[in-house]
Scaffold this active site. Structure first.
Site, PDB file in Angstrom:
ATOM      1  N   ARG A  62      -6.383  13.701  -3.844  1.00  0.00           N
ATOM      2  CA  ARG A  62      -7.636  13.161  -3.336  1.00  0.00           C
ATOM      3  C   ARG A  62      -8.715  14.240  -3.240  1.00  0.00           C
ATOM      4  NH1 ARG A  62      -6.897   9.296   1.701  1.00  0.00           N
ATOM      5  NH2 ARG A  62      -6.582  11.257   2.784  1.00  0.00           N
ATOM      6  N   TYR A 105     -15.856  -9.267   0.565  1.00  0.00           N
ATOM      7  CA  TYR A 105     -16.482  -7.963   0.304  1.00  0.00           C
ATOM      8  C   TYR A 105     -17.775  -8.120  -0.496  1.00  0.00           C
ATOM      9  CZ  TYR A 105     -12.343  -5.683   2.147  1.00  0.00           C
ATOM     10  OH  TYR A 105     -11.344  -5.257   2.988  1.00  0.00           O
ATOM     11  N   ARG A 140      -2.328   7.058   0.390  1.00  0.00           N
ATOM     12  CA  ARG A 140      -2.591   7.137   1.837  1.00  0.00           C
ATOM     13  C   ARG A 140      -1.780   8.167   2.607  1.00  0.00           C
ATOM     14  NH1 ARG A 140      -3.178   1.150   4.283  1.00  0.00           N
ATOM     15  NH2 ARG A 140      -5.406   1.282   4.541  1.00  0.00           N
ATOM     16  N   ARG A 190       0.822  -1.205   0.000  1.00  0.00           N
ATOM     17  CA  ARG A 190       0.000   0.000   0.000  1.00  0.00           C
ATOM     18  C   ARG A 190       0.862   1.265   0.000  1.00  0.00           C
ATOM     19  NH1 ARG A 190      -5.220  -1.507   1.512  1.00  0.00           N
ATOM     20  NH2 ARG A 190      -5.786   0.448   0.584  1.00  0.00           N
ATOM     21  N   ASP A 223      -7.158  -0.960  -7.175  1.00  0.00           N
ATOM     22  CA  ASP A 223      -7.690  -1.577  -5.960  1.00  0.00           C
ATOM     23  C   ASP A 223      -8.154  -2.987  -6.282  1.00  0.00           C
ATOM     24  OD1 ASP A 223      -8.429  -0.632  -3.060  1.00  0.00           O
ATOM     25  OD2 ASP A 223     -10.004  -2.004  -3.690  1.00  0.00           O
TER      26      ASP A 223
HETATM   27  C1  LIG Z   1      -8.417  -5.336   1.376  1.00  0.00           C
HETATM   28  C2  LIG Z   1      -7.835  -4.476   0.269  1.00  0.00           C
HETATM   29  C3  LIG Z   1      -8.498  -3.394  -0.380  1.00  0.00           C
HETATM   30  N1  LIG Z   1      -7.612  -2.907  -1.330  1.00  0.00           N
HETATM   31  C4  LIG Z   1      -6.420  -3.597  -1.286  1.00  0.00           C
HETATM   32  C5  LIG Z   1      -6.561  -4.614  -0.324  1.00  0.00           C
HETATM   33  C6  LIG Z   1      -5.532  -5.682  -0.020  1.00  0.00           C
HETATM   34  C7  LIG Z   1      -4.416  -5.202   0.818  1.00  0.00           C
HETATM   35  C8  LIG Z   1      -4.798  -4.879   2.239  1.00  0.00           C
HETATM   36  O1  LIG Z   1      -5.343  -5.744   2.924  1.00  0.00           O
HETATM   37  O2  LIG Z   1      -4.476  -3.760   2.646  1.00  0.00           O
HETATM   38  C9  LIG Z   1      -5.239  -3.442  -2.138  1.00  0.00           C
HETATM   39  C10 LIG Z   1      -4.849  -2.103  -2.593  1.00  0.00           C
HETATM   40  N2  LIG Z   1      -5.527  -0.908  -2.504  1.00  0.00           N
HETATM   41  C11 LIG Z   1      -4.797   0.089  -3.068  1.00  0.00           C
HETATM   42  C12 LIG Z   1      -3.619  -0.486  -3.601  1.00  0.00           C
HETATM   43  C13 LIG Z   1      -2.656   0.332  -4.449  1.00  0.00           C
HETATM   44  C14 LIG Z   1      -1.286  -0.047  -4.569  1.00  0.00           C
HETATM   45  C15 LIG Z   1      -0.472   0.050  -3.294  1.00  0.00           C
HETATM   46  O3  LIG Z   1      -0.121   1.130  -2.895  1.00  0.00           O
HETATM   47  O4  LIG Z   1      -0.148  -1.017  -2.731  1.00  0.00           O
HETATM   48  C16 LIG Z   1      -3.627  -1.850  -3.286  1.00  0.00           C
HETATM   49  C17 LIG Z   1      -2.601  -2.933  -3.571  1.00  0.00           C
HETATM   50  C18 LIG Z   1      -5.162   1.523  -3.147  1.00  0.00           C
HETATM   51  C19 LIG Z   1      -6.168   2.064  -2.212  1.00  0.00           C
HETATM   52  N3  LIG Z   1      -7.395   1.525  -1.898  1.00  0.00           N
HETATM   53  C20 LIG Z   1      -8.065   2.338  -1.031  1.00  0.00           C
HETATM   54  C21 LIG Z   1      -7.266   3.484  -0.773  1.00  0.00           C
HETATM   55  C22 LIG Z   1      -7.664   4.652   0.132  1.00  0.00           C
HETATM   56  C23 LIG Z   1      -8.705   5.498  -0.488  1.00  0.00           C
HETATM   57  C24 LIG Z   1      -8.253   6.932  -0.667  1.00  0.00           C
HETATM   58  O5  LIG Z   1      -7.083   7.236  -0.486  1.00  0.00           O
HETATM   59  O6  LIG Z   1      -9.101   7.744  -1.041  1.00  0.00           O
HETATM   60  C25 LIG Z   1      -6.082   3.322  -1.509  1.00  0.00           C
HETATM   61  C26 LIG Z   1      -4.924   4.285  -1.605  1.00  0.00           C
HETATM   62  C27 LIG Z   1      -9.418   2.084  -0.505  1.00  0.00           C
HETATM   63  C28 LIG Z   1      -9.681   0.761   0.065  1.00  0.00           C
HETATM   64  N4  LIG Z   1      -9.638  -0.420  -0.625  1.00  0.00           N
HETATM   65  C29 LIG Z   1      -9.889  -1.474   0.231  1.00  0.00           C
HETATM   66  C30 LIG Z   1     -10.123  -0.921   1.516  1.00  0.00           C
HETATM   67  C31 LIG Z   1     -10.419  -1.743   2.760  1.00  0.00           C
HETATM   68  C32 LIG Z   1     -10.041   0.466   1.412  1.00  0.00           C
HETATM   69  C33 LIG Z   1     -10.347   1.514   2.464  1.00  0.00           C
HETATM   70  C34 LIG Z   1      -9.329   1.624   3.520  1.00  0.00           C
HETATM   71  C35 LIG Z   1      -7.964   2.104   3.030  1.00  0.00           C
HETATM   72  O7  LIG Z   1      -7.186   1.262   2.644  1.00  0.00           O
HETATM   73  O8  LIG Z   1      -7.698   3.296   3.072  1.00  0.00           O
HETATM   74  C36 LIG Z   1      -9.880  -2.879  -0.162  1.00  0.00           C
END
Ligand SMILES: Cc1c2[nH]c(c1CCC(=O)O)Cc1[nH]c(c(CCC(=O)O)c1C)Cc1[nH]c(c(CCC(=O)O)c1C)Cc1[nH]c(c(C)c1CCC(=O)O)C2
Length: 342
Positions: free
Chosen positions: A40, A153, A31, A27, A76
């Site tokens: 964002r 999900y 973030r 990630r 994502d």
């Molecule tokens: C379970 C899961 C998700 N998404 C992901 C997982 C598996 C990894 C893990 O367990 O952390 C994977 C993911 N999500 C995102 C990436 C991008 C690449 C990276 O930086 O690794 C990756 C590899 C961007 C994202 N995906 C998301 C964001 C945040 C949203 C934002 O910044 O507006 C980002 C940068 C949103 C997201 N997407 C998901 C959730 C639970 C959330 C909300 C909470 C959070 O992580 O902030 C589902």
């Protein structure tokens, strides 16, 4: 396609000698990065994913600003359920919301195994543009969610600590669950193959909720599908399987033929190696919350971790995604310490 100037990650995955330990952070794109937070304000989450220029800009940020040895494409795991026909929203400060979750056999009628080149072409466009922009600086990682984590999900409809509704669905309607898991698997295989075609040098499968299952249920509802994905990708590119909390399955996961296995901070390095065996690369396992420690303590803990894993067949990483409140200089201290001690 330019030759990679830094191929430490791929060498480690292929089991070749590395001159130092490669490092990246799950990630890492987004973030906690101030430049991402600015973006964002202007664009919604899926706008950021669907616009190849924005996705590329965000993907490259941690390479330039934190010095990681690999880029992971900004996207994502939930774009796959979206492409299969589900509505997916990302609600600010709440997380994912799927307003019409899968509850039974009838709901599968709403889903399809889509033509990925049609519905997910924007991910491939982002990968191609990122690959070009990186110009061989570091490898590019593609990814997908594991079928079990996506089912969580798609059935629960939102995030959860226990995913009890998803588990109840599997235990009460196993035939429907297996039909859904197979549809996700078929989509994911096509999706990951197309990512490699578009420029991904290796791929990671994220099974964030694998550790919620018992060892038997992990085999039944998760690992047999991961096994299919790894088998289909094995000759295409190196694959990394990260099943958070599923330390009990390291031996079975190694037997899938995956090149790399992610581990979290709940298992000491020597046990992870003992369970996984010698023929696989381990990746992890710094507690993401430990990046909130003062920098000298981060440096000390990183050195201890590296000593535990040794310097071959090892990729330094966190044991789960970086937290949004980590100061960028702490992330940089993590990366710099690996590079200085590798
Ligand atoms: C379970 C899961 C998700 N998404 C992901 C997982 C598996 C990894 C893990 O367990 O952390 C994977 C993911 N999500 C995102 C990436 C991008 C690449 C990276 O930086 O690794 C990756 C590899 C961007 C994202 N995906 C998301 C964001 C945040 C949203 C934002 O910044 O507006 C980002 C940068 C949103 C997201 N997407 C998901 C959730 C639970 C959330 C909300 C909470 C959070 O992580 O902030 C589902």
């Amino acid at each position: 396609m330019s030759v990679l100037k830094n191929d430490l990650l791929l060498k480690a995955l292929r089991g070749e000698q590395t001159s130092r330990t490669p490092v990246w952070m799950m990630r890492q794109a987004g973030r906690y990065l101030p430049d991402y937070i600015k973006l964002r304000e202007k664009y919604s989450f899926f706008e950021r994913c669907q616009n190849p220029e924005l996705a590329t800009e965000i993907t490259v940020m941690p390479v330039d600003q934190v010095g990681v040895d690999a880029a992971i494409i900004f996207s994502d795991i939930l774009v796959v359920p979206q492409a299969m026909g589900m509505e997916v929203q990302l609600v600010e400060k709440v997380g994912p919301l799927l307003p019409s979750p899968i509850k039974g056999a009838a709901d599968l009628q709403r889903l399809s195994v889509p033509d990925v080149n049609d519905s997910l072409h924007y991910v491939f466009d982002a990968l191609s543009l990122t690959k070009k922009t990186l110009d061989g600086k570091v490898p590019l990682i593609g990814f997908a969610g594991a079928p079990w984590t996506l089912l969580c999900y798609m059935v629960q409809g939102k995030g959860s600590k226990t995913f009890d509704e998803a588990k109840a669905f599997c235990f009460q309607q196993p035939a429907v669950a297996h039909q859904l898991l197979q549809m996700i698997t078929d989509t994911t295989i096509a999706y990951l193959k197309a990512q490699v075609k578009a420029g991904a040098d290796c791929v990671q499968i994220f099974d964030s909720w694998g550790g919620l299952l018992s060892p038997q249920d992990f085999e039944t509802f998760s690992l047999q599908y991961i096994r299919q994905i790894v088998a289909a990708l094995k000759t295409v590119c190196p694959t990394i399987v990260f099943a958070k909390g599923a330390w009990f399955a390291l031996e079975d996961m190694a037997a899938t033929g995956a090149h790399g296995l992610g581990v979290d901070w709940c298992i000491p390095p020597h046990l992870a190696r003992q369970f996984a065996g010698e023929n696989v690369t381990l990746q992890g396992n710094f507690d993401p919350a430990r990046l909130l420690s003062p920098i000298p303590e981060i440096e000390k803990a990183v050195k201890t971790m590296m000593k535990g894993f040794g310097n071959q067949r090892y990729i330094a990483n966190l044991g789960h995604g970086i937290l949004p409140n980590v100061p960028v200089d702490h992330a940089r201290a993590f990366v710099d310490t690996v590079k200085a001690n590798g």
